[in-house]
Design an enzyme around this catalytic site. Structure first.
Site: not given
Ligand SMILES: Cc1ncc(C[n+]2csc(CCOP(=O)(O)OP(=O)(O)O)c2C)c(N)n1
Ligand SMILES: Cc1ncc(C[n+]2csc(CCOP(=O)(O)OP(=O)(O)O)c2C)c(N)n1
Ligand SMILES: [Mg+2]
Ligand SMILES: [Mg+2]
Lengths: 323, 329, 323, 329
Positions: C60, C129
């Protein structure tokens, strides 16, 4: 009482805690042989050796993650990140790992880690070495955030942070390292979560922390000469926030000004202002004023840089407007 | 230069045969993992398990082989696909299942679930929802061991996808520089969700990443528990001697999609079939006498059934208590 | 007018912008062949090919940094990070690079990059998450932050974000992807920086954004039955903040409630509350109330998870307290 | 295994001799960099330059050699030690000096300073205060080139310390997978601040990190501008043919401390002396006829002097204008 520099006070805290507990160790870039960019870790290598005073490669994410792992197995790492600006590289390890582990494991594990870092503008270091990013940590459940303004507090709070069983983000200020203050010779600890009234006053509460405490005190002393008695509250610990001291002060003075160097938009001052409004609306005679850093990247040029951060004059002027 | 996955050449070939006791222990764990995962699939379909569940089906031999090579006092760090690691490290299936079903009696009091399961008693430092994030944590456990001066070792489990994340390279380099007692167990199951390793790695023979950082890299058959065990054992001995980390690439293959709701249609069906033909549970079963196999399987079946009952009968965590516990935050 | 799902609206925005401008490209994990975890990029690979619809390794930090580099040379990347929780891995590239480049280069270069991501609780995905981390971006000068609540806004704002010459953090909500709404067939753009009054009212201003807009509307409709006329203002863009709309609404109603899912401490709501107090103190009949997510890591168990996020009942109760 | 820096074996050995014009261009740049840096040291001591200044003294041949191998239209990404890259890519010394002194006429209007200098006109995407952060940016420029369909290439400059940061491994892997036209120019000056490369890299022959990601890695003498030029040229041709990235490790040595205020006492004095004996400016000067050398030096000396005058006579940025420009933030 001896006079110590802020960086000497931090150094003493590390010595004392590493002597007290063999599980405490420090890790970071250039902290061993070189003693750290600001000399905070000077001398540690000699006394404690390379197993406990560890120079790392430039791999912030991983050595911070390594701090989390080492903490999980019961050692007590003090990880240094040279500039708070570089903590942007380690936020997964801080936000998703350190801050959440105890919770997500149902309390099976703890992360007694201290992340020492340093922020603020003031030396022409430009946009990537001058930020005040405490708001990023303040927003995250599971983190404690400490930002001392004096040698006394720095020493006592760092010791408390190292003894704390939770991850503590300990943010120093580059302009404080050379400042001096009285520090007792005997051992002491300053508990986390307690604000300190650095100057009592009746007319207005000035809430601040870190380097801005010095500017607020200067402003308060100037105002005193005009008969305006400002109470300067140094938060010392931002999270957990010492609401009690703040609410007591505000209910006495009825007026509050919050001063910090970080950008105003979304800064910690917003949260404190909102909290005071929610919890002390009737005590307050008017809106809480925020005097904060400008919402800009810090420029290199010294005059521009100066314009980004609250000055004593701005603080004085601001306080006057709320009276 | 074609970027192709080469056949593993195990360092362990020609090693002494593995002790029968170890074989049985490993079989217990591969079989328990298989049954546990199949049961979780069922419970998921029934709505008892929520969130993400990434089955370890097909990869059981890696956790079982690796954990057989270390003691309870040694550490492991697991992944989002972590049930197999947890089981092989010795976890109580009841507390695991209760956690995965979200009950108050689970390892994490229902706060973690499948993706965050850990069992402190077994020195399993836990699964992780952030791909790769466990790798530096394992490295740090290695560092902590050095600070404490103990003789423990750490196994970091992670897969091919995670090896492309910067924390892998940083961590293995740290461990190399500090000569930490960490075994990097790269479970190369050939996929990161739907991305095949050939499309995510410049050189998909991932063991080659070790030597670049001064760390021995060895590529083995991850479906062969014995080979995993023997290779890990060597790495563990090396680590205990203070000679530093080892990277083990254990090649394997998922037996299905990335998570329970992913049919995995993008997978190479031929490769899948050939890997399934070398099912790690079957491979190991063939090495053990039938009586032992039956004993082990019966015991595990009972354990898994008991775990399901335990989970189902366990209370949900109390919302009031939870809110009270966070009130001062 | 057609009814589209939120994710279909986003998908249409990408199609339209990629057709309009060959320099627009998308990049992320599993977004090409697989069409993205939430199907937002479905079909793009087929039309635009692998040069403009790029599957990345799980790296990322670097593919976001690559977005910055690609933007600097004049292309217009739309980078997808699967969960806002994972943006903790890319904050250096966002905070120190994307946000600061134009400023630090004295305007020589620009970073026309969109970072699409997705946040919020609601599916039992647990602590890593389920976060709402917009406050981290909101605090950083140089970033725009967009959080649409409807398919109409999602489409129009994503198009505007792609056309914007500055880095835009575009945060979707996992519980919105399947929600439906009317979307005109003809092309349109929704300008960044404009709040939308989703329901007019006279008695109280409810300020919100993203998924909480739906809950606030539900609460407002329920309150309407009791004769309480709440005005629901959907910020849509958090930064730049549409102060004008907020101040107008508040000066009409005299009361404000801010609702967001992110943790209360240091959340964006604090800044808005503080701003309203500073700029509309005399307009307000009482303190601004914040109804926010609890200051906790989100737990896995569904009932616990639910308890962390403001409910319609809480919003209704909260609104009543300020009247 | 001892972790020792081996002698570079240049890929370029035996190559055709370098064109005289290129030699002169390179000499102009090494000499200009040298004089510029020495002048900056003086200005720093006078208090005209603030913040951090990391001189490129001793490493001049790398930027000069690498930039000679690409066109103005090609991109570079620089580092905190970035003056040499900026100069060799064609920057105007006046605008550079004005920036470094913090004046309104500087490349960045005095907002960037030494650590953030960039010159868009030369496709220099800029220096960076975050070690390693330029590497993915360069990789992205490579990606952008592919999207645009142009034939440009990118050179990413960075040093040994940066190569231990995760973004390096991630980026070189990305470039390998996507076959991007990026040259990774690793300026191994043997130190990251005070940390010697032997203490920060598990294998301090950093070119070895290329092959682990499917990228050719070549180690060269960074003090030899010719060798840098020839090696870069090969890598550039490869990149333009669409064959992907190359990692070049150019070994060199800082001629002093990490930044202007660091005496660098921790440096290996013997090694320093031997590297200084192979001063990149002298090495290159010896390859060019005296007349050219004199011409070049005279021209550069005048340019540097002019740059200093320009900077000193330039206005400070206006605080009012600055505040007005950020007012709506
Ligand atoms: C940092 C991060 N990026 C992306 C994801 C989303 N995600 C979850 S699992 C996964 C694939 C991981 O692949 P690999 O490391 O090979 O593990 P495997 O699933 O094969 O066991 C991805 C992309 C994540 N959880 N964390
Ligand atoms: C991410 C990050 N970590 C640490 C620093 C502090 N720092 C500035 S330069 C430097 C050393 C860099 O070493 P290297 O990459 O070898 O570059 P060199 O100085 O040798 O050119 C360090 C640690 C930084 N700027 N950024
Ligand atoms: Mg995988
Ligand atoms: Mg270096």
């Amino acid at each position: 009482m001896a006079e110590l520099k802020y960086r000497e006070a931090l150094n003493r805290a590390l010595f004392e805690e590493m002597r007290r507990d063999p599980l405490v160790f420090v890790m970071g870039e250039g902290i061993a042989e070189r003693g750290g960019s600001y000399k905070v870790t000077e001398g540690l290598l000699k006394e404690f050796g390379p197993n406990r005073v560890i120079d790392t490669p430039i791999a912030e994410a991983s050595f911070t993650g390594a701090g989390v792992g080492a903490a999980l197995i019961g050692t007590r790492p003090v990880v240094e990140i040279l500039f708070v600006d570089f903590t942007t590289l380690i936020l997964d390890q801080i936000i998703n790992q350190a801050a959440k582990y105890e919770f997500m494991s149902g309390g099976q594990g703890k992360v007694p880690m201290v992340l020492r870092t340093q922020g603020g503008a003031g030396n022409g270091l430009a946009g990537q070495h001058s930020q005040s990013l405490e708001a990023l940590f303040y927003h995250i459940p599971g983190l404690k955030v400490v930002m001392p303004s004096t040698p006394y507090d720095a020493l006592g709070l760092l010791k408390a942070a190292i003894r704390d069983d939770h991850p503590v983000i300990f943010i120093e200020h580059k302009l404080l390292y050379m400042t001096k203050g009285e520090v007792p010779a005997e051992e002491y600890v300053v508990s986390l979560g307690q604000a300190d009234i650095k100057k009592p006053g009746e007319d207005v509460t000035v809430i601040t922390y870190s380097y801005m405490t010095l500017k607020c005190l200067e402003a308060a002393h100037a105002l005193e000469k005009e008969g305006i008695r400002a109470e300067v509250v140094d938060l010392r610990t931002l999270s957990p926030l010492d609401k009690k001291t703040l609410l007591e002060s505000v209910s006495k003075t009825g007026r509050a000004v919050i001063v910090h160097e970080a950008c105003k938009r979304g800064g910690v001052g917003a949260d404190i202002a909102a909290m005071l409004m929610e919890e002390a609306y009737d005590e307050l005679d008017g809106p809480v004023l925020r005097i904060c850093g400008k919402n800009t990247t810090i420029p290199y040029n010294l005059e521009l840089e100066k314009a980004c951060v609250p000055s004593v004059a701005e603080i004085i002027a601001g306080v006057r407007t709320v009276l | 230069m074609a970027n192709q996955s080469s056949a593993p050449k195990g360092a362990a070939t020609g090693e002494a045969a593995v002790d029968e006791k170890i074989l049985r222990e490993m079989y217990r764990n591969v079989y328990a993992t298989r049954q546990f995962e199949l049961t979780c699939v069922t419970l998921y379909r029934q709505g008892l398990i929520r969130g993400y569940f990434h089955p370890y089906l097909g990869e059981e031999a890696i956790a079982a082989g690796a954990c057989a090579a270390i003691g309870r006092d040694d550490y492991i760090v697991s992944t989002h696909r972590g049930h197999g690691h947890c089981i092989s490290k010795g976890a109580d299936l009841k507390l695991m299942m209760a956690e995965i079903v979200g009950r108050a009696t689970g390892y994490c009091k229902g706060r973690g679930g499948s993706m965050h399961i850990s069992s402190k008693l077994d020195n399993n430092l836990g699964a992780n929802g952030i791909v790769g994030a466990g790798i530096p944590i394992a490295t740090g456990a290695g560092l902590g061991i050095r600070v404490k001066g103990s003789r423990q070792v750490v196994i970091a489990f992670f897969s091919d996808g995670a090896s492309n994340n910067g924390v892998f390279a940083e961590s293995i380099n740290l461990a190399s520089v500090f000569q930490l007692p960490v075994i990097y167990m790269l479970e190369n199951n050939h996929y990161a969700v739907s991305t095949p390793v050939e499309c995510s790695a410049g050189d998909c023979n991932l063991a080659n990443r070790g030597p670049a950082y001064g760390v021995p890299g060895v590529c083995i058959d991850g479906n062969d528990a014995e080979e995993v065990y023997l290779t890990t054992k060597q790495a563990v001995e090396r680590a205990r001697r203070g000679e530093g980390p080892t990277l083990i690439e254990a090649k394997t293959y998922r037996h299905g999609g990335h998570h329970v709701n992913d049919p995995g249609l993008y997978m190479d069906q031929e490769a899948l079939a050939s890997w399934k033909a070398r099912d790690p549970v079957n491979l190991l079963r063939a090495k053990i006498n039938d009586v032992s196999v039956k004993q082990i399987e019966a015991k595990v079946d009972a354990e898994v059934a008991e775990a399901v009952e335990f989970a189902k009968n366990s209370p949900e965590p109390s919302v009031e208590e939870f809110l009270a516990s966070i009130a001062d935050d």
